[in-house]
Write a protein that holds these residues in place. Structure first.
Motif, PDB file in Angstrom:
ATOM      1  N   LYS A  80       0.817  -1.210   0.000  1.00  0.00           N
ATOM      2  CA  LYS A  80       0.000   0.000   0.000  1.00  0.00           C
ATOM      3  C   LYS A  80       0.856   1.267   0.000  1.00  0.00           C
ATOM      4  N   LEU A  81       2.083   1.135   0.448  1.00  0.00           N
ATOM      5  CA  LEU A  81       3.023   2.257   0.457  1.00  0.00           C
ATOM      6  C   LEU A  81       4.216   1.866  -0.408  1.00  0.00           C
ATOM      7  N   VAL A  82       4.502   2.667  -1.439  1.00  0.00           N
ATOM      8  CA  VAL A  82       5.551   2.356  -2.410  1.00  0.00           C
ATOM      9  C   VAL A  82       6.726   3.294  -2.160  1.00  0.00           C
ATOM     10  N   ILE A  83       7.920   2.728  -1.944  1.00  0.00           N
ATOM     11  CA  ILE A  83       9.089   3.535  -1.574  1.00  0.00           C
ATOM     12  C   ILE A  83      10.254   3.297  -2.529  1.00  0.00           C
ATOM     13  N   GLY A  84      11.210   4.253  -2.531  1.00  0.00           N
ATOM     14  CA  GLY A  84      12.450   4.125  -3.277  1.00  0.00           C
ATOM     15  C   GLY A  84      12.246   4.286  -4.773  1.00  0.00           C
ATOM     16  N   PRO A  85      13.345   4.126  -5.559  1.00  0.00           N
ATOM     17  CA  PRO A  85      14.641   3.572  -5.171  1.00  0.00           C
ATOM     18  C   PRO A  85      15.680   4.616  -4.714  1.00  0.00           C
ATOM     19  N   TRP A  86      15.397   5.918  -4.907  1.00  0.00           N
ATOM     20  CA  TRP A  86      16.393   6.939  -4.582  1.00  0.00           C
ATOM     21  C   TRP A  86      16.397   7.237  -3.086  1.00  0.00           C
ATOM     22  N   TYR A  87      17.514   7.801  -2.620  1.00  0.00           N
ATOM     23  CA  TYR A  87      17.553   8.385  -1.281  1.00  0.00           C
ATOM     24  C   TYR A  87      16.907   9.764  -1.337  1.00  0.00           C
ATOM     25  N   VAL A  88      17.336  10.603  -2.294  1.00  0.00           N
ATOM     26  CA  VAL A  88      16.665  11.878  -2.567  1.00  0.00           C
ATOM     27  C   VAL A  88      16.418  11.977  -4.067  1.00  0.00           C
ATOM     28  N   GLN A  89      15.440  12.793  -4.452  1.00  0.00           N
ATOM     29  CA  GLN A  89      15.187  13.047  -5.865  1.00  0.00           C
ATOM     30  C   GLN A  89      16.301  13.959  -6.399  1.00  0.00           C
ATOM     31  N   PRO A  90      17.215  13.439  -7.234  1.00  0.00           N
ATOM     32  CA  PRO A  90      18.424  14.190  -7.554  1.00  0.00           C
ATOM     33  C   PRO A  90      18.306  15.080  -8.789  1.00  0.00           C
ATOM     34  N   ASP A  91      19.136  16.105  -8.823  1.00  0.00           N
ATOM     35  CA  ASP A  91      19.488  16.677 -10.116  1.00  0.00           C
ATOM     36  C   ASP A  91      20.383  15.659 -10.795  1.00  0.00           C
ATOM     37  N   GLU A  92      20.314  15.574 -12.112  1.00  0.00           N
ATOM     38  CA  GLU A  92      21.049  14.521 -12.823  1.00  0.00           C
ATOM     39  C   GLU A  92      22.362  14.988 -13.435  1.00  0.00           C
ATOM     40  N   PHE A  93      22.661  16.276 -13.408  1.00  0.00           N
ATOM     41  CA  PHE A  93      23.836  16.764 -14.116  1.00  0.00           C
ATOM     42  C   PHE A  93      24.948  17.270 -13.199  1.00  0.00           C
ATOM     43  N   ILE A  94      24.607  17.963 -12.125  1.00  0.00           N
ATOM     44  CA  ILE A  94      25.652  18.542 -11.272  1.00  0.00           C
ATOM     45  C   ILE A  94      26.304  17.504 -10.362  1.00  0.00           C
ATOM     46  N   PRO A  95      25.546  16.645  -9.677  1.00  0.00           N
ATOM     47  CA  PRO A  95      26.208  15.601  -8.883  1.00  0.00           C
ATOM     48  C   PRO A  95      27.059  14.693  -9.765  1.00  0.00           C
ATOM     49  N   SER A  96      28.126  14.167  -9.207  1.00  0.00           N
ATOM     50  CA  SER A  96      28.974  13.238  -9.951  1.00  0.00           C
ATOM     51  C   SER A  96      28.234  11.936 -10.201  1.00  0.00           C
ATOM     52  N   GLY A  97      28.728  11.162 -11.158  1.00  0.00           N
ATOM     53  CA  GLY A  97      28.135   9.855 -11.415  1.00  0.00           C
ATOM     54  C   GLY A  97      28.204   8.961 -10.193  1.00  0.00           C
ATOM     55  N   GLU A  98      29.319   9.034  -9.487  1.00  0.00           N
ATOM     56  CA  GLU A  98      29.476   8.216  -8.286  1.00  0.00           C
ATOM     57  C   GLU A  98      28.470   8.628  -7.218  1.00  0.00           C
ATOM     58  N   SER A  99      28.169   9.922  -7.139  1.00  0.00           N
ATOM     59  CA  SER A  99      27.174  10.389  -6.176  1.00  0.00           C
ATOM     60  C   SER A  99      25.784   9.851  -6.505  1.00  0.00           C
ATOM     61  N   LEU A 100      25.457   9.755  -7.794  1.00  0.00           N
ATOM     62  CA  LEU A 100      24.171   9.174  -8.179  1.00  0.00           C
ATOM     63  C   LEU A 100      24.095   7.703  -7.774  1.00  0.00           C
ATOM     64  N   ILE A 101      25.217   7.005  -7.904  1.00  0.00           N
ATOM     65  CA  ILE A 101      25.260   5.605  -7.475  1.00  0.00           C
ATOM     66  C   ILE A 101      25.042   5.512  -5.969  1.00  0.00           C
ATOM     67  N   ARG A 102      25.714   6.383  -5.196  1.00  0.00           N
ATOM     68  CA  ARG A 102      25.551   6.339  -3.738  1.00  0.00           C
ATOM     69  C   ARG A 102      24.133   6.717  -3.340  1.00  0.00           C
ATOM     70  N   ASN A 103      23.521   7.600  -4.095  1.00  0.00           N
ATOM     71  CA  ASN A 103      22.127   7.960  -3.855  1.00  0.00           C
ATOM     72  C   ASN A 103      21.242   6.709  -3.918  1.00  0.00           C
ATOM     73  N   LEU A 104      21.449   5.895  -4.948  1.00  0.00           N
ATOM     74  CA  LEU A 104      20.664   4.668  -5.089  1.00  0.00           C
ATOM     75  C   LEU A 104      21.047   3.623  -4.046  1.00  0.00           C
ATOM     76  N   ILE A 105      22.340   3.536  -3.719  1.00  0.00           N
ATOM     77  CA  ILE A 105      22.766   2.591  -2.673  1.00  0.00           C
ATOM     78  C   ILE A 105      22.093   2.924  -1.349  1.00  0.00           C
ATOM     79  N   LEU A 106      22.082   4.204  -0.992  1.00  0.00           N
ATOM     80  CA  LEU A 106      21.432   4.620   0.251  1.00  0.00           C
ATOM     81  C   LEU A 106      19.934   4.375   0.193  1.00  0.00           C
TER      82      LEU A 106
END
Length: 890
Positions: A80-106
């Protein structure tokens, strides 16, 4: 007969901070969550509610009400409650690629504590879509993406398609042409609800690939609609041949996939603001925060995790929870409104604090881990006092070392580990009392005076690891007379730089005999825009340094490096409004330091701006001196080719686009313009925006400073009509005061591949680190030169070295830094410490890849596709672990 199925997805889009601070929004979050939990428990027909694809909402709520965790887990378990997959809803260009990966890991780590995480890369409000998102999502076994901004009917008319990354991995993508709130106004007013349904059918039916339409019932910070199930029930009674159902993104996608027979494929990034703004110039706002982001990412990705992985391998404790806390501070700032800096001054101030906290944690842990390394090295103390130089990249490299050493006597020599003299240059000497560096408890510390000496020298290291140099005191140091600078000229074996009378540079590349002229000219112009977009006033005044008469001084000159200081005093209008620039003026100083090193083909710039005026923009201009229609920019995990001229610039206003579309772009570490013969690369440290001017004879405009006094304004020249955000004063976004920037240029032969530009940019942003020590334990077991990983290919770059999420090994993530397939990639690892190597995906699950072959300490990868990521996991040799424990516990 059912003609259409309308999938209504109940959700909220939760901006954690924006025109209110995090805590102000959290007050509403608590009330929203309490209300939602009660609704989902009381209405058995309310089968699904999506929490915006981010799990930080759970953290923020449960920090206040931890006793509600079991109820939330129960609702997630029931679906009934759908969560994830991100930690936060990111901007896709300024954060590094590795940061986007850590966002999903978290996101996955937090989500897994509650139950199932949504298998959809939901990106409802990011300001454009990055080309590598499919590969990143695929690496987490996420097969679907749903997004809104950046795509037009010119790219594809249908709302469903396959989105292909540069490495050819594909995901199923759904475009939301009407946004993430196209059914947000459904209500008990049946007539109005019917109008909403009819409008959606009219606009979406022909664009859908199947009989399934997606209706998003929610919006920014919206409460759950308690009447939604009853509204849907009434609508189903009204419509014949149409089924309307409360659904989820996964359910909708699965229905589409069952019906679909043929689907188009798209590749690349989506940044067109035809139907909804992507704010193409958003990357320049609050350059101070963008710089903090760059510094924090580099600290964690390039140094902290890599140093801690090394000491973990040597049997030190890996402080995962602390490191994760630092990452959380960084990634919390990567929410799309946050890192794009379209917020209030109060919100931006809190962002700066998060970066400060992350850096404090990171630097403290680094220092402790360096001490662990030093304690276990067997130094050659007969050669002198050790100076440890760390290379945190995996490639063999020669580069500058800037070190601070402490000596009792100014006469000293620098030796390598074989006792050979190493040339160095003294930059600064001052006397310090070491007693001042120790807390006094009960008695005064005895005075102990040393010379604090800043030196520079060129070091060569073979891979990820360290090498020891030694300082021998009371021996005379003779500096070479072969100086680099002379008046307004800097010269080494690769380049000759002439600083012209107006302060611009003429550079001759001795390898190609190509001369580059008019480099690093400063351009200042008015800005009538806001935090979202640059826009000129109706009557602009553009000021450049083409006709400047700066003060030019050779301020440093030695055998290792030389620097010329260029000081411009510009008389600038003190403010800009929508109509024009002010008549009143003020002097602003732009002080530019140009540095050249021996043995390096990189020219470095440090530009210090004394900003005394409001609402303007300052850029550094570089005439490429080549003919080219396209250029290369670094994106996440590789490069992207972009056009120098966009034809849409001629039609956007006639077609009434939401904003002007022109060649102003985001970047990571570099851009490069080249022809078949030679090229010019511009590198940067935390300056994520550039524009290409002059079409096929490109001039690269690197944004250094961008000042604006409001979050949002209406009727901009580059963005007509309604404002974005609120009309709120943002005085801090004027960036008044002193602001310092760093960037570099590298002339080269051939294209960016021939010039090895990506690797040189990596080296520039990841300098050697030097550590000098007084008290040495000389009973260590590690040699004074030590390497853990080595890359033997100039086009393969390391993205991460970290301890695996399960704590059972070390992750080494690499990528092909080019847009070409490369063959026969050779890697080396220290097999005294690791005896099992696995290929894993970004989720760190083991996968089979027959291209990867391991023999002894060597790894061979048959090939890597364009911009492809490969992740390896190294398991510590258990047979050596006991020996390590004995040695490191002595």
């Amino acid at each position: 007969m059912i003609i259409l199925i309308l999938h209504v997805v109940a959700h909220t889009h939760w901006d954690r901070e924006w025109h209110k601070t995090f805590q102000e929004y959290r007050v509403k979050l608590i009330r929203f969550f309490d209300d939602l939990i009660e609704l989902l428990y009381n209405d058995e027909n309310f089968t699904s509610f999506m929490l915006d694809g981010q799990t930080i909402i759970l953290e923020d709520y449960l920090e206040i009400k931890p006793y509600m965790k079991e109820k939330i887990k129960d609702l997630i378990k029931k679906g009934k409650l759908v969560i994830g997959p991100w930690y936060v809803q990111p901007d896709e260009f300024i954060p590094s690629g590795e940061s986007l990966i850590r966002n999903l890991i978290l996101g996955e780590k937090i989500g897994s504590e509650f139950g199932k995480v949504m298998n959809v890369g939901y990106l409802p409000d990011s300001f454009g879509q990055a080309a590598q998102i499919p590969q990143i999502l695929k690496g987490f076994e996420i097969d679907y993406a749903v997004f809104w901004r950046g795509l037009t009917e010119y790219d594809i008319y249908k709302t469903e398609f396959l989105w292909q990354a540069p490495d050819k991995s594909k995901i199923f993508a759904v475009h939301l042409p009407l946004g993430y709130g196209n059914a947000r106004n459904l209500s008990n007013n049946l007539i109005e609800s019917i109008k909403i349904i009819d409008e959606n059918i009219d606009k979406l039916k022909d664009r859908a690939t199947t009989s399934n339409l997606l209706l998003m019932s929610g919006f920014d910070q919206s409460m759950a609609n308690h009447d939604l199930t009853l509204i849907i029930e009434e609508l189903n009674k009204y419509y014949k041949g149409i089924t309307i159902k409360l659904s989820s993104l996964i359910e909708y996608i699965e229905c589409v996939r069952k019906e679909i027979s043929k689907i188009e494929t798209l590749e690349g990034e989506f940044r067109k603001g035809k139907n909804m703004r992507v704010h193409v110039s958003i990357d320049a706002t609050r350059m101070d925060i963008k710089k903090d982001n760059f510094t924090s990412q580099i600290l964690y990705e390039k140094y902290l995790e890599r140093i801690c992985s090394l000491t973990y391998t040597l049997n030190n404790e890996y402080e995962k929870d602390l490191i994760q806390k630092g990452w959380k501070y960084i990634i919390q700032n990567h929410a799309h409104d946050s890192i794009c800096c379209v917020c209030t001054d109060d919100t931006h101030e809190e962002m700066k604090l998060r970066y400060k906290y992350a850096q404090q944690i990171g630097n403290c842990i680094i220092n402790e881990n360096i001490n662990f390394i030093v304690k276990n090295i067997r130094f050659k103390t007969e050669l002198g006092k050790p100076l440890l130089v760390l290379n945190s990249t995996t490639n063999s490299r020669k580069d500058i070392v800037n070190a601070v050493i402490y000596v009792e006597n100014e006469n000293f020599v620098l030796l390598d580990q074989y006792g050979k003299f190493v040339p160095y240059q003294i930059e600064e000497i001052k006397e310090i009392n070491m007693a001042d560096k120790i807390i006094e408890i009960g008695y005064k510390n005895p005075d102990k005076y040393y010379k604090e000496v800043k030196i520079a020298f060129i070091a060569e290291l073979d891979g990820f690891g360290f090498k020891t140099y030694y300082i021998k005191e009371y021996r005379s140091h003779f500096e070479s007379k072969n100086l680099i600078g002379s008046k307004n000229v800097l010269e080494n074996e690769f380049l000759k730089i002439t600083v012209k009378a107006n302060g611009s540079l003429e550079v001759k590349d001795k390898r190609t005999n190509k001369i580059y002229d008019n480099l690093n000219v400063f351009e200042e112009s008015g800005n009538a825009g806001d935090e979202y977009d640059y826009s000129p006033p109706k009557e602009d005044l553009v000021i450049t340094t083409y006709n400047s008469n700066p003060k030019i001084d050779l301020i440093e000159n030695g055998p290792i490096k030389a620097t010329i200081r260029i000081k411009h005093i510009l008389n600038l209008p003190i403010d800009t409004d929508a109509k024009c620039r002010s008549k009143e003026e003020a002097d602003s100083i732009i002080e530019n330091h140009v540095t050249l090193y021996r043995d390096l083909d990189r020219i470095e710039f440090k530009t210090i701006i004394d900003n005394k005026v409001k609402n303007h923009r300052i850029r550094a201009l570089f005439e490429s001196n080549v003919n080219a229609e396209k250029h290369i920019a670094q994106q996440h995990f590789g490069v992207i080719e972009r056009k120098n001229y966009l034809k849409e610039v001629e039609i956007w206003d006639k077609e009434k686009w939401e904003e002007k579309y022109y060649p102003i772009y985001p970047q990571q570490y570099f851009i490069d313009v080249s022809d078949d013969f030679c090229g010019l690369a511009i590198l940067n440290k935390g300056l994520p925006q550039y524009e290409i001017l002059n079409n096929n004879k490109p001039v690269i405009a690197l944004t250094l400073l961008y000042g604006t006094d409001y979050m949002g304004k209406s009727d901009l020249i580059y963005r007509p009509g309604r404002r974005s955000g609120l009309h709120i004063k943002t005085n801090d976004s004027l960036l008044l005061g002193t602001f310092e920037t760093e960037y570099a240029i590298i002339p080269h032969g051939g294209d960016y591949i021939t010039g090895v530009v990506a690797l040189k940019a990596e080296n520039y942003v990841t300098p050697f680190k030097a550590f000098c020590f007084e008290n040495i334990n000389n009973n260590g077991f590690i040699e004074d030169e030590f390497y853990l990983f080595k890359t033997k290919d100039n086009f393969v770059i390391t993205s991460a070295i970290k301890v695996s999420e399960d704590g059972e090994g070390v992750i080494w993530r690499l990528y092909n830094s080019t847009n070409k397939r490369i063959e026969n990639v050779n890697l080396h690892f220290n097999n005294l410490f690791y005896n099992i190597v696995q290929v894993v995906n970004l989720r760190e699950h083991e996968i089979f890849d027959n291209r990867v072959k391991i023999e002894g300490s060597k790894i061979n990868i048959d090939y890597l596709n364009s911009n492809e990521i490969v992740t390896l996991k190294f398991i510590i040799n258990k047979n050596n672990k006991q020996i390590l424990e004995e040695k490191t516990n002595v």
